[in-house]
Design an enzyme around this catalytic site. Sequence first.
Site, PDB file in Angstrom:
ATOM      1  N   LYS A  39       0.847  -1.197   0.000  1.00 23.14           N
ATOM      2  CA  LYS A  39       0.000   0.000   0.000  1.00 23.14           C
ATOM      3  C   LYS A  39       0.879   1.241   0.000  1.00 23.14           C
ATOM      4  CE  LYS A  39      -3.983   1.864   2.583  1.00 23.14           C
ATOM      5  NZ  LYS A  39      -4.874   1.642   3.744  1.00 23.14           N
ATOM      6  N   SER A  98      -9.838   1.391   2.989  1.00 25.28           N
ATOM      7  CA  SER A  98      -9.053   2.216   2.094  1.00 25.28           C
ATOM      8  C   SER A  98      -7.957   1.438   1.350  1.00 25.28           C
ATOM      9  CB  SER A  98      -8.391   3.338   2.890  1.00 25.28           C
ATOM     10  OG  SER A  98      -7.448   2.807   3.806  1.00 25.28           O
ATOM     11  N   SER A 142      -9.717  -0.805   7.227  1.00 28.97           N
ATOM     12  CA  SER A 142      -9.267  -0.764   5.832  1.00 28.97           C
ATOM     13  C   SER A 142      -8.578  -2.012   5.317  1.00 28.97           C
ATOM     14  CB  SER A 142      -8.320   0.418   5.638  1.00 28.97           C
ATOM     15  OG  SER A 142      -9.059   1.600   5.627  1.00 28.97           O
TER      16      SER A 142
HETATM   17  N1  GLN Z   1     -13.188   3.550   6.410  1.00 27.49           N
HETATM   18  C1  GLN Z   1     -12.458   4.113   7.496  1.00 27.49           C
HETATM   19  C2  GLN Z   1     -12.172   5.559   7.239  1.00 27.49           C
HETATM   20  O1  GLN Z   1     -12.590   6.044   6.255  1.00 27.49           O
HETATM   21  C3  GLN Z   1     -11.252   3.317   7.768  1.00 27.49           C
HETATM   22  C4  GLN Z   1     -10.024   3.805   7.136  1.00 27.49           C
HETATM   23  C5  GLN Z   1      -8.816   3.031   7.511  1.00 27.49           C
HETATM   24  O2  GLN Z   1      -8.879   2.021   8.212  1.00 27.49           O
HETATM   25  N2  GLN Z   1      -7.690   3.509   7.062  1.00 27.49           N
HETATM   26  O3  GLN Z   1     -11.584   6.241   8.012  1.00 27.49           O
END
Ligand code: GLN
Length: 480
Positions: free
Chosen positions: A71, A146, A170
């Site tokens: 990532k 994400s 995410s």
């Molecule tokens: N969906 C969550 C957010 O938008 C989680 C994001 C993450 O875990 N990086 O913050």
Amino acid sequence: MNNLAFATIKELRTKLDNKEISPKELVQFFSKRFADHDGNILSALEIFETDSIMGASQQNGILHGIPGLIKDNISQKDRGLTCASKILEGFTAAYDATAIARLKQEGALLMGRANMDEFAMGSSGETSAYQKSKNPWDVSRVPGGSSSGSAAAVAAGFVPWALGTSTGGSVRQPASFCNLVGLKPTYGLISRYGIVAYGSSLDQIGVMTRTVYDNALVLSAIAGHDPKDSSSLTVEKNDYTQSLTGKIPNGLRIGIVENTLYAQGVEAEIVSAVETTVKVLEGLGAKTSRLKLPALDYSAATYFIISRAEAASNLARFDGVRYGVRNKKAGTLNDMYCNTRHDGFGAEVKTRILIGNYVLSAGYADAYYEKAKIVQRMMTKEFLDAYKEVDLLIMPTAPCPAFKFGAFDADKLQLDLQDYFTCAANLTGVPAISIPCGMTASGLPIGFQLYGPHLSEELMLQVAYAYEQQTPWHTMYANV
Ligand code: GLN
């Protein structure tokens, strides 16, 4: 060649050891997979040149010769690092994250940088400033976020494993959308040194694979104490594949968290897939009970406040002076800061910075940030109390399968509720794993989660593996 595309790490290890294929041929094979098909899936921001991939890693170790994708918020020395944001366009990482250094020491071949939601803020991959990764199971749908590119690449058979990061879900939510195993380890088990901070008290690197064994193997390469991260736990290196016997411990107690499974808005096919999973686990000998964790109902709201507060503080460093792009329009120093951040950050990131500064500001911190921290402590207590009665908890990963692009454009709050079942693990620091457990009638993957107490990765992986061996989901691949 498709069986090579979807081969597990374990299978690739055998092929490499038998000299059926060389590490370089594997890199060439997967580079060609990206070249031929990623124009449609858009999972990677960059695939490196073969010789530079080969030259960066040791030629031995537990992941020797095994390609993977990283990532783009995890530093790889001398490679780009953008967090899928325009503000870091052209930025080059000066050092390896500890996880990356360990992967290279263990011989893993790091193929490139995976697309993601900008600064890991999102649940669909749609906030990337560069491209929208697609779900290989249905390209009209999102892969989740994400860690969108990481999930899409593994599900498409472009690499057998990828690293994501989890601040609220995410790794697990995109894993559930793409038929993958996604592990968010205990806070502090994997060093955060070299990952771009979003919510520092919540962030953890997580592993995404097609099988539980592969997940345990990659975890074994990167977990363990790191003096460079002050929140790193004093845990020795461990071989997490050791506990994968296909059996579960005698008398294992699993609690079904009723107020997640039967929460409003959870789709019927998800409920039925998780209930079927409970039966499989009972068949393996688990003793199940049903319980409620009332504080969980406040987890998404609590996460919303704490994650924005920490994001606003962490992202203050992107000011055009120290990192990445500097806006060249004439003006004062203050204009330079403002123009750089105005042009460099996308709408979601800006919104979160504004909310974060608001909940931390004098006069409002008591009402929002301090209150959220209190709820976080209550939630942690509730989880730890539950683990006196049961060994693991089971709940859905997401309320729905992968959704269409733009599905929540008119209702962003619904998108934030994607974190409902996942963010409690980040808020309480416990490990949780999403495992494939079914398909909808229209052929979309479904995942369920196991939650365990701090540092219960071995047990969680053992149970996940035993479950996986009883079910067909990990043998199903997207048609790429
Ligand atoms: N969906 C969550 C957010 O938008 C989680 C994001 C993450 O875990 N990086 O913050």
